[in-house]
Design a protein around this motif. Structure first.
Motif, PDB file in Angstrom:
ATOM      1  N   LEU A  71       0.569  -1.050  -0.086  1.00  0.00           N
ATOM      2  CA  LEU A  71       0.123  -0.191   0.031  1.00  0.00           C
ATOM      3  C   LEU A  71       0.678   1.391   0.006  1.00  0.00           C
ATOM      4  CD1 LEU A  71      -2.386   0.921   0.046  1.00  0.00           C
ATOM      5  CD2 LEU A  71      -2.695   1.079   2.379  1.00  0.00           C
ATOM      6  N   GLY A  72       0.738   1.721  -0.977  1.00  0.00           N
ATOM      7  CA  GLY A  72       1.624   3.332  -0.687  1.00  0.00           C
ATOM      8  C   GLY A  72       0.812   4.453  -0.003  1.00  0.00           C
ATOM      9  N   PRO A  73       1.408   5.468  -0.418  1.00  0.00           N
ATOM     10  CA  PRO A  73       2.218   6.245  -1.175  1.00  0.00           C
ATOM     11  C   PRO A  73       3.558   5.616  -1.217  1.00  0.00           C
ATOM     12  CG  PRO A  73       1.794   7.525  -0.247  1.00  0.00           C
ATOM     13  CD  PRO A  73       0.829   6.970   0.882  1.00  0.00           C
ATOM     14  N   VAL A  74       4.116   5.023  -2.963  1.00  0.00           N
ATOM     15  CA  VAL A  74       5.736   4.619  -2.171  1.00  0.00           C
ATOM     16  C   VAL A  74       6.291   5.965  -3.325  1.00  0.00           C
ATOM     17  CG1 VAL A  74       7.176   3.154  -3.219  1.00  0.00           C
ATOM     18  CG2 VAL A  74       5.228   2.862  -2.046  1.00  0.00           C
ATOM     19  N   VAL A  75       7.582   6.481  -2.804  1.00  0.00           N
ATOM     20  CA  VAL A  75       7.975   7.165  -3.371  1.00  0.00           C
ATOM     21  C   VAL A  75       9.835   7.011  -2.924  1.00  0.00           C
ATOM     22  CG1 VAL A  75       8.707  10.153  -4.361  1.00  0.00           C
ATOM     23  CG2 VAL A  75       6.317   9.119  -2.782  1.00  0.00           C
ATOM     24  N   ASP A  76      10.445   7.166  -4.895  1.00  0.00           N
ATOM     25  CA  ASP A  76      11.922   7.542  -3.856  1.00  0.00           C
ATOM     26  C   ASP A  76      12.818   8.474  -3.448  1.00  0.00           C
ATOM     27  OD1 ASP A  76      14.281   6.969  -4.618  1.00  0.00           O
ATOM     28  OD2 ASP A  76      14.416   6.560  -6.825  1.00  0.00           O
ATOM     29  N   PRO A  77      12.677   7.999  -2.450  1.00  0.00           N
ATOM     30  CA  PRO A  77      13.290   9.229  -0.932  1.00  0.00           C
ATOM     31  C   PRO A  77      14.283  10.062  -2.438  1.00  0.00           C
ATOM     32  CG  PRO A  77      14.551   7.117  -1.191  1.00  0.00           C
ATOM     33  CD  PRO A  77      13.354   6.892  -1.686  1.00  0.00           C
ATOM     34  N   ASN A  78      14.979   9.801  -3.152  1.00  0.00           N
ATOM     35  CA  ASN A  78      16.024  10.939  -3.802  1.00  0.00           C
ATOM     36  C   ASN A  78      15.265  11.715  -4.490  1.00  0.00           C
ATOM     37  OD1 ASN A  78      18.314   9.123  -3.373  1.00  0.00           O
ATOM     38  ND2 ASN A  78      17.951   7.537  -4.422  1.00  0.00           N
ATOM     39  N   ILE A  79      14.252  11.166  -5.200  1.00  0.00           N
ATOM     40  CA  ILE A  79      13.059  12.343  -5.176  1.00  0.00           C
ATOM     41  C   ILE A  79      13.339  13.660  -4.798  1.00  0.00           C
ATOM     42  CG2 ILE A  79      10.717  13.074  -6.851  1.00  0.00           C
ATOM     43  CD1 ILE A  79      10.714   9.735  -8.100  1.00  0.00           C
ATOM     44  N   PHE A  97       8.562  13.429   5.319  1.00  0.00           N
ATOM     45  CA  PHE A  97       8.199  12.713   4.414  1.00  0.00           C
ATOM     46  C   PHE A  97       9.487  12.055   3.748  1.00  0.00           C
ATOM     47  CE2 PHE A  97       5.116  16.515   3.819  1.00  0.00           C
ATOM     48  CZ  PHE A  97       4.127  15.684   3.991  1.00  0.00           C
ATOM     49  N   TYR A  98      10.573  12.095   3.650  1.00  0.00           N
ATOM     50  CA  TYR A  98      12.059  11.950   3.311  1.00  0.00           C
ATOM     51  C   TYR A  98      12.129  10.593   4.370  1.00  0.00           C
ATOM     52  CZ  TYR A  98      16.904  10.401   2.346  1.00  0.00           C
ATOM     53  OH  TYR A  98      17.972  10.324   2.641  1.00  0.00           O
ATOM     54  N   ALA A  99      11.929  10.220   5.019  1.00  0.00           N
ATOM     55  CA  ALA A  99      12.520   9.107   6.358  1.00  0.00           C
ATOM     56  C   ALA A  99      11.173   8.290   6.036  1.00  0.00           C
ATOM     57  CB  ALA A  99      12.000   9.887   7.494  1.00  0.00           C
ATOM     58  N   THR A 100       9.899   8.474   5.496  1.00  0.00           N
ATOM     59  CA  THR A 100       8.738   7.605   5.405  1.00  0.00           C
ATOM     60  C   THR A 100       8.691   6.630   3.655  1.00  0.00           C
ATOM     61  OG1 THR A 100       7.149   8.611   6.678  1.00  0.00           O
ATOM     62  CG2 THR A 100       6.321   7.464   4.733  1.00  0.00           C
ATOM     63  N   ALA A 101       9.431   7.326   3.477  1.00  0.00           N
ATOM     64  CA  ALA A 101       9.682   6.791   1.081  1.00  0.00           C
ATOM     65  C   ALA A 101      11.370   5.845   1.348  1.00  0.00           C
ATOM     66  CB  ALA A 101       9.906   8.392   0.749  1.00  0.00           C
ATOM     67  N   ARG A 102      12.033   6.811   2.730  1.00  0.00           N
ATOM     68  CA  ARG A 102      13.185   5.749   3.202  1.00  0.00           C
ATOM     69  C   ARG A 102      12.926   4.411   3.126  1.00  0.00           C
ATOM     70  NH1 ARG A 102      17.256   3.938   2.454  1.00  0.00           N
ATOM     71  NH2 ARG A 102      18.520   5.081   4.434  1.00  0.00           N
ATOM     72  N   LYS A 103      11.977   3.916   4.454  1.00  0.00           N
ATOM     73  CA  LYS A 103      11.084   2.903   5.020  1.00  0.00           C
ATOM     74  C   LYS A 103      11.007   2.591   4.022  1.00  0.00           C
ATOM     75  CE  LYS A 103       8.863   3.002   8.945  1.00  0.00           C
ATOM     76  NZ  LYS A 103       7.737   3.276   9.696  1.00  0.00           N
ATOM     77  N   ARG A 104      10.034   2.632   2.885  1.00  0.00           N
ATOM     78  CA  ARG A 104       8.900   2.061   2.340  1.00  0.00           C
ATOM     79  C   ARG A 104       9.822   1.489   1.366  1.00  0.00           C
ATOM     80  NH1 ARG A 104       3.740   5.370   2.189  1.00  0.00           N
ATOM     81  NH2 ARG A 104       3.125   4.084   4.569  1.00  0.00           N
ATOM     82  N   TRP A 105      10.335   2.193   0.221  1.00  0.00           N
ATOM     83  CA  TRP A 105      12.076   1.956  -0.868  1.00  0.00           C
ATOM     84  C   TRP A 105      12.999   0.913  -0.225  1.00  0.00           C
ATOM     85  CZ3 TRP A 105      10.157   3.297  -5.711  1.00  0.00           C
ATOM     86  CH2 TRP A 105      11.420   3.484  -6.704  1.00  0.00           C
ATOM     87  N   GLU A 118       5.991   6.707  -7.301  1.00  0.00           N
ATOM     88  CA  GLU A 118       7.019   7.918  -7.986  1.00  0.00           C
ATOM     89  C   GLU A 118       8.679   7.290  -7.993  1.00  0.00           C
ATOM     90  OE1 GLU A 118       7.055  12.046  -7.848  1.00  0.00           O
ATOM     91  OE2 GLU A 118       5.070  11.881  -7.054  1.00  0.00           O
ATOM     92  N   GLY A 119       8.985   6.847  -9.317  1.00  0.00           N
ATOM     93  CA  GLY A 119      10.820   5.868  -8.732  1.00  0.00           C
ATOM     94  C   GLY A 119      10.582   4.887  -9.655  1.00  0.00           C
ATOM     95  N   GLU A 120      11.440   3.948 -10.115  1.00  0.00           N
ATOM     96  CA  GLU A 120      11.666   3.096 -10.323  1.00  0.00           C
ATOM     97  C   GLU A 120      10.673   1.774 -10.803  1.00  0.00           C
ATOM     98  OE1 GLU A 120      15.377   0.321 -13.134  1.00  0.00           O
ATOM     99  OE2 GLU A 120      15.316   2.478 -12.472  1.00  0.00           O
ATOM    100  N   LEU A 121      10.105   0.929 -11.298  1.00  0.00           N
ATOM    101  CA  LEU A 121       9.323  -0.515 -10.546  1.00  0.00           C
ATOM    102  C   LEU A 121      10.174  -1.862 -10.557  1.00  0.00           C
ATOM    103  CD1 LEU A 121       5.831  -0.570 -12.290  1.00  0.00           C
ATOM    104  CD2 LEU A 121       6.352  -0.990  -9.338  1.00  0.00           C
ATOM    105  N   LYS A 122      11.077  -2.402  -9.470  1.00  0.00           N
ATOM    106  CA  LYS A 122      11.530  -3.629  -9.704  1.00  0.00           C
ATOM    107  C   LYS A 122      11.396  -4.682  -9.862  1.00  0.00           C
ATOM    108  CE  LYS A 122      14.759  -1.250  -7.089  1.00  0.00           C
ATOM    109  NZ  LYS A 122      15.993  -0.384  -7.364  1.00  0.00           N
TER     110      LYS A 122
END
Length: 402
Positions: free
Chosen positions: A157-165, A236-244, A262-266
């Motif tokens: 379950l998202g949202p999922v964002v590449d933390p680098n973005i 937001f960044y820390a949450t994105a890091r966890k999920r990524w 947002e990011g590259e699918l694996k």
């Protein structure tokens, strides 16, 4: 008793469960009206509200506070006209800082939070008076029913964002010398998922040299709103890091990522965009398990999304935290994982993919727990009793003055 519910638009998303309160208030004998501030001219809506003359107004996350002007001073209409405004904070109050900064001197503002740590955020934003707490809840009347057949192995379950973005976007608008501090706080939160942004930010700041601390303190004192926005970006960044982090090593496992991505699918992952929350629920209701990762915006509580997942009978697969057993029983009503333990996560994901019947049984027990403990009735009773107590105190005060 006259109660007005104020909203911004028809679609309340995951917060729609509060609508059950309106009918329950009516059953108690209250006069209840629903006002959409986006429907037509705002002044006309406010006039209708004042004609109704509520004793209490209720909104979500302070989203419907209307300000007026008297004697050259800007003040909320609930203070100007003498009714009590109650805001139910289902989100981290830091996300709603502009309104909360403006309400610091309000007399008739009463916040109710769904996470105990939100009270700390309110105090940080200048609201020193006590707050009330209720646990999140699910109104079955606002839910679709799960599918009788399960044809999806696992949902993420998202949202999922590449933390680098996120990091790149923040760095564009941040003073260069503050970028290392941004990453230090973000990484500490990632490594310590149960820590709170307000305490971590102060702890990390104390580790920087004196000149940096002095400059940073001067900046945030002069720019309090920019500083809170900065804290939210870190969250937001820390949450994105966890999920990524989780998705990276689950490459090759068949996962449907539902919601924003947002990011590259694996390899093995499929992004399923949704146009409505009901679409997400329909997918969850067809899955054996739903993998969730707590956002840092939910520091201690259970959150609304895991309750909805449980209601849909999909086994909630969620990161363990010290407060979680107070809401669900691990390994019976939910599947827990250690958020930084790659081996633990991989092992459990694979196990339940290979044993879907066990996942389905956990999902069913989770649904039963929601229906037993997390419905609106008790919460509406709490609100109504709170309203009655306020009225009783006001009456007693008037009598003593008379």
């Amino acid at each position: 008793m006259r109660i007005a519910f104020l909203r911004q638009g028809k679609d309340l998303g995951i917060n729609r469960h509060i609508l059950a309160f309106l009918e329950l208030f009516r059953e108690k004998g209250a006069q209840v009206q629903d006002f959409d501030l986006t429907e037509g001219n705002l002044q006309e809506v406010v006039n209708r509200l004042l004609d109704f003359s509520p004793l209490f107004t209720l909104d979500l996350n302070g989203s419907c506070v209307v300000f007026g002007e008297r004697d050259g001073e800007r003040l909320p209409i609930f203070d100007a006209f003498g009714f009590v405004h109650v805001s139910l904070f289902t989100d981290e109050p830091l996300f709603h800082f502009p309104t909360l900064f403006d309400l610091r001197r309000a007399n008739n503002f009463l916040p109710v939070v769904t996470d105990l740590k939100y009270a700390d955020s309110l105090r940080f934003l200048g609201h020193e008076r006590g707050t009330f707490y209720i646990t999140p809840f699910v109104d079955p009347g606002q839910m679709i029913e799960p599918s009788e057949e399960r044809d999806i192995e696992a949902v993420f379950l998202g949202p999922v964002v590449d933390p680098n973005i996120i990091a790149q976007q923040v760095a564009k608008n941040l003073k260069e010398e503050y970028v290392p501090y941004f990453f230090e706080v973000g990484e500490f939160l990632f490594r310590n998922p149960e820590a709170h942004i307000l305490y971590v930010s102060e702890y990390i700041l104390s580790m920087f040299n004196q000149s940096f601390q002095e400059e940073f303190n001067k900046w945030r004192q002069e720019n309090p709103q920019d500083y809170v926005r900065f804290l939210n970006d870190i969250s937001f960044y820390a949450t994105a890091r966890k999920r990524w982090y989780i998705l990276n090593f689950l490459e090759g496992i068949n996962l449907k990522i539902v919601g924003l991505f947002e990011g590259e699918l694996k390899e093995g992952h499929e992004h399923v965009p949704i146009e409505s929350w009901d679409q997400a629920l329909e997918i969850i209701g067809r899955s054996y398990t739903t993998i969730l990762s707590y956002p840092h915006a939910v520091p201690t509580g259970v959150g609304f999304a895991p309750l909805e997942v449980a209601y849909m009978g999909s086994a909630p697969f969620i990161d363990f935290r010290a407060t979680l057993p107070g809401f669900f029983t691990p390994d019976q009503e939910i599947i827990t994982y250690l958020p930084l333990d790659r081996a633990d996560i991989e092992e459990k994901v694979v196990y339940y993919l290979e044993n879907p019947q066990e996942a389905m049984e956990i999902g069913q027990r989770a649904r039963e727990r929601v229906l037993q403990n997390y419905t609106p009735q008790d919460r509406a009773e709490f609100f109504y009793k709170m309203f009655e107590d306020i009225l009783s105190q006001a009456q007693s005060s008037q009598n003593s003055e008379g």
